[in-house]
Write a protein that holds these residues in place. Structure first.
Motif, PDB file in Angstrom:
ATOM      1  N   THR A 141       0.835  -1.194   0.000  1.00  0.00           N
ATOM      2  CA  THR A 141       0.000   0.000   0.000  1.00  0.00           C
ATOM      3  C   THR A 141       0.868   1.242   0.000  1.00  0.00           C
ATOM      4  O   THR A 141       1.745   1.393   0.859  1.00  0.00           O
ATOM      5  CB  THR A 141      -0.919   0.002   1.247  1.00  0.00           C
ATOM      6  OG1 THR A 141      -1.677  -1.202   1.262  1.00  0.00           O
ATOM      7  CG2 THR A 141      -1.857   1.193   1.228  1.00  0.00           C
ATOM      8  N   TYR A 169       1.469   5.894 -14.379  1.00  0.00           N
ATOM      9  CA  TYR A 169       0.114   5.825 -13.822  1.00  0.00           C
ATOM     10  C   TYR A 169      -0.322   7.154 -13.222  1.00  0.00           C
ATOM     11  O   TYR A 169      -1.392   7.255 -12.654  1.00  0.00           O
ATOM     12  CB  TYR A 169       0.037   4.737 -12.757  1.00  0.00           C
ATOM     13  CG  TYR A 169       0.214   3.364 -13.338  1.00  0.00           C
ATOM     14  CD1 TYR A 169      -0.889   2.645 -13.791  1.00  0.00           C
ATOM     15  CD2 TYR A 169       1.478   2.803 -13.466  1.00  0.00           C
ATOM     16  CE1 TYR A 169      -0.728   1.383 -14.351  1.00  0.00           C
ATOM     17  CE2 TYR A 169       1.643   1.543 -14.032  1.00  0.00           C
ATOM     18  CZ  TYR A 169       0.541   0.848 -14.465  1.00  0.00           C
ATOM     19  OH  TYR A 169       0.699  -0.384 -15.026  1.00  0.00           O
ATOM     20  N   LEU A 229       0.967   8.856  -7.556  1.00  0.00           N
ATOM     21  CA  LEU A 229       0.365   7.897  -6.628  1.00  0.00           C
ATOM     22  C   LEU A 229      -0.262   8.627  -5.447  1.00  0.00           C
ATOM     23  O   LEU A 229       0.237   9.665  -5.018  1.00  0.00           O
ATOM     24  CB  LEU A 229       1.424   6.908  -6.137  1.00  0.00           C
ATOM     25  CG  LEU A 229       2.070   6.036  -7.215  1.00  0.00           C
ATOM     26  CD1 LEU A 229       3.191   5.206  -6.616  1.00  0.00           C
ATOM     27  CD2 LEU A 229       1.044   5.148  -7.874  1.00  0.00           C
ATOM     28  N   GLU A 230      -1.348   8.071  -4.922  1.00  0.00           N
ATOM     29  CA  GLU A 230      -2.042   8.661  -3.786  1.00  0.00           C
ATOM     30  C   GLU A 230      -2.019   7.695  -2.616  1.00  0.00           C
ATOM     31  O   GLU A 230      -2.020   6.474  -2.800  1.00  0.00           O
ATOM     32  CB  GLU A 230      -3.494   8.980  -4.156  1.00  0.00           C
ATOM     33  CG  GLU A 230      -3.619  10.034  -5.238  1.00  0.00           C
ATOM     34  CD  GLU A 230      -5.062  10.331  -5.600  1.00  0.00           C
ATOM     35  OE1 GLU A 230      -5.998   9.801  -4.946  1.00  0.00           O
ATOM     36  OE2 GLU A 230      -5.259  11.101  -6.554  1.00  0.00           O
ATOM     37  N   LYS A 231      -2.018   8.265  -1.403  1.00  0.00           N
ATOM     38  CA  LYS A 231      -2.009   7.435  -0.196  1.00  0.00           C
ATOM     39  C   LYS A 231      -3.166   6.443  -0.255  1.00  0.00           C
ATOM     40  O   LYS A 231      -4.298   6.807  -0.556  1.00  0.00           O
ATOM     41  CB  LYS A 231      -2.131   8.307   1.053  1.00  0.00           C
ATOM     42  CG  LYS A 231      -1.987   7.511   2.325  1.00  0.00           C
ATOM     43  CD  LYS A 231      -1.922   8.388   3.542  1.00  0.00           C
ATOM     44  CE  LYS A 231      -1.735   7.496   4.759  1.00  0.00           C
ATOM     45  NZ  LYS A 231      -1.368   8.244   5.925  1.00  0.00           N
ATOM     46  N   ASP A 264      -3.216   3.831  -2.388  1.00  0.00           N
ATOM     47  CA  ASP A 264      -3.172   3.074  -3.645  1.00  0.00           C
ATOM     48  C   ASP A 264      -2.529   1.716  -3.406  1.00  0.00           C
ATOM     49  O   ASP A 264      -1.530   1.613  -2.687  1.00  0.00           O
ATOM     50  CB  ASP A 264      -2.355   3.814  -4.712  1.00  0.00           C
ATOM     51  CG  ASP A 264      -3.082   5.000  -5.312  1.00  0.00           C
ATOM     52  OD1 ASP A 264      -4.281   5.179  -5.022  1.00  0.00           O
ATOM     53  OD2 ASP A 264      -2.445   5.737  -6.082  1.00  0.00           O
ATOM     54  N   ILE A 309      -1.578  -0.652 -10.607  1.00  0.00           N
ATOM     55  CA  ILE A 309      -1.974   0.258  -9.541  1.00  0.00           C
ATOM     56  C   ILE A 309      -3.490   0.208  -9.417  1.00  0.00           C
ATOM     57  O   ILE A 309      -4.207   0.358 -10.407  1.00  0.00           O
ATOM     58  CB  ILE A 309      -1.548   1.715  -9.836  1.00  0.00           C
ATOM     59  CG1 ILE A 309      -0.066   1.809 -10.204  1.00  0.00           C
ATOM     60  CG2 ILE A 309      -1.914   2.634  -8.669  1.00  0.00           C
ATOM     61  CD1 ILE A 309       0.891   1.533  -9.094  1.00  0.00           C
ATOM     62  N   THR A 310      -3.969   0.003  -8.193  1.00  0.00           N
ATOM     63  CA  THR A 310      -5.405  -0.034  -7.935  1.00  0.00           C
ATOM     64  C   THR A 310      -5.747   1.066  -6.931  1.00  0.00           C
ATOM     65  O   THR A 310      -5.135   1.146  -5.875  1.00  0.00           O
ATOM     66  CB  THR A 310      -5.834  -1.404  -7.382  1.00  0.00           C
ATOM     67  OG1 THR A 310      -5.391  -2.425  -8.281  1.00  0.00           O
ATOM     68  CG2 THR A 310      -7.332  -1.492  -7.219  1.00  0.00           C
ATOM     69  N   ARG A 311      -6.709   1.894  -7.308  1.00  0.00           N
ATOM     70  CA  ARG A 311      -7.167   2.994  -6.438  1.00  0.00           C
ATOM     71  C   ARG A 311      -8.665   2.838  -6.233  1.00  0.00           C
ATOM     72  O   ARG A 311      -9.419   2.785  -7.205  1.00  0.00           O
ATOM     73  CB  ARG A 311      -6.852   4.335  -7.084  1.00  0.00           C
ATOM     74  CG  ARG A 311      -7.287   5.543  -6.261  1.00  0.00           C
ATOM     75  CD  ARG A 311      -6.845   6.841  -6.902  1.00  0.00           C
ATOM     76  NE  ARG A 311      -5.397   6.885  -6.964  1.00  0.00           N
ATOM     77  CZ  ARG A 311      -4.720   7.565  -7.898  1.00  0.00           C
ATOM     78  NH1 ARG A 311      -5.362   8.245  -8.831  1.00  0.00           N
ATOM     79  NH2 ARG A 311      -3.397   7.558  -7.893  1.00  0.00           N
ATOM     80  N   SER A 312      -9.076   2.746  -4.986  1.00  0.00           N
ATOM     81  CA  SER A 312     -10.507   2.590  -4.661  1.00  0.00           C
ATOM     82  C   SER A 312     -11.117   1.433  -5.450  1.00  0.00           C
ATOM     83  O   SER A 312     -12.201   1.564  -6.038  1.00  0.00           O
ATOM     84  CB  SER A 312     -11.271   3.884  -4.938  1.00  0.00           C
ATOM     85  OG  SER A 312     -10.744   4.942  -4.183  1.00  0.00           O
ATOM     86  N   THR A 353      -8.661  -0.533 -11.145  1.00  0.00           N
ATOM     87  CA  THR A 353      -7.319  -0.631 -11.700  1.00  0.00           C
ATOM     88  C   THR A 353      -7.073   0.561 -12.617  1.00  0.00           C
ATOM     89  O   THR A 353      -7.855   0.814 -13.529  1.00  0.00           O
ATOM     90  CB  THR A 353      -7.141  -1.950 -12.480  1.00  0.00           C
ATOM     91  OG1 THR A 353      -7.372  -3.036 -11.584  1.00  0.00           O
ATOM     92  CG2 THR A 353      -5.738  -2.059 -13.052  1.00  0.00           C
ATOM     93  N   LEU A 354      -5.991   1.287 -12.356  1.00  0.00           N
ATOM     94  CA  LEU A 354      -5.680   2.477 -13.146  1.00  0.00           C
ATOM     95  C   LEU A 354      -4.988   2.083 -14.440  1.00  0.00           C
ATOM     96  O   LEU A 354      -4.079   1.252 -14.433  1.00  0.00           O
ATOM     97  CB  LEU A 354      -4.764   3.411 -12.360  1.00  0.00           C
ATOM     98  CG  LEU A 354      -5.284   3.947 -11.041  1.00  0.00           C
ATOM     99  CD1 LEU A 354      -4.247   4.863 -10.409  1.00  0.00           C
ATOM    100  CD2 LEU A 354      -6.586   4.695 -11.228  1.00  0.00           C
TER     101      LEU A 354
END
Length: 153
Positions: free
Chosen positions: A22, A78, A81-83, A85, A114-117, A120-121
């Motif tokens: 993460t 991508y 990146l965000e906290k 991810d 990369i998966t956010r919420s 998949t991005l």
């Protein structure tokens, strides 16, 4: 050596494994390179937490509480990146020497997902589209990081 170090040590056989962790935050590390003006160069990095090795059957094995990686073009495709991810990639475990002891890291990442919420991005395929935005964010992050360390400013 910690139990976590032992878990990574077991994977230091030259084989590429799948890992996931993460994303927490970006950072900097100094390099051995000094430019013509006598300034130390810094490498953008990022930290992952809760690192798992993923078997070919999908079973996950906890291997480390955190891991620092170089923020390379492969990840920047991508976007920023965000906290939180979820970062999945293949890589090799290698041993390296710190000031105090031998430690382990995962290098040569490939097959990044990369998966956010839970989405998949897609990667952009080209950094040209993102270069101005990313350069601004990296510069801003570097300035903030360096201002935290008066000896670097």
């Amino acid at each position: 050596m910690s139990k976590i170090g032992e878990q990574l040590k077991e994977l230091k056989d030259g084989t590429r494994y799948s890992f996931k962790g993460t994303f927490q935050h970006n950072g900097l590390k100094s390099t051995d390179y000094i430019d013509k003006m006598g300034n130390t160069r810094y490498q953008p990095t990022f930290m992952l937490t809760d690192i798992y090795q993923i078997d070919t059957d999908g079973k996950e094995h906890y291997v480390a509480d955190h891991l620092w990686m170089n923020l390379t073009k492969l990840f920047l495709k991508y976007g920023w990146l965000e906290k939180g991810d979820l970062v999945q990639f293949d890589g090799k475990v290698v041993e390296y020497m710190t000031q105090r002891k031998n430690d382990f890291k995962i290098e040569r990442p490939s097959k990044v997902i990369i998966t956010r919420s839970e989405v998949t991005l897609p990667h952009t395929g080209s950094l040209k589209k993102l270069s101005k935005k990313l350069t601004y964010k990296i510069d801003l992050t570097l300035k903030q990081e360096i201002s935290c360390y008066p000896s670097l400013a």
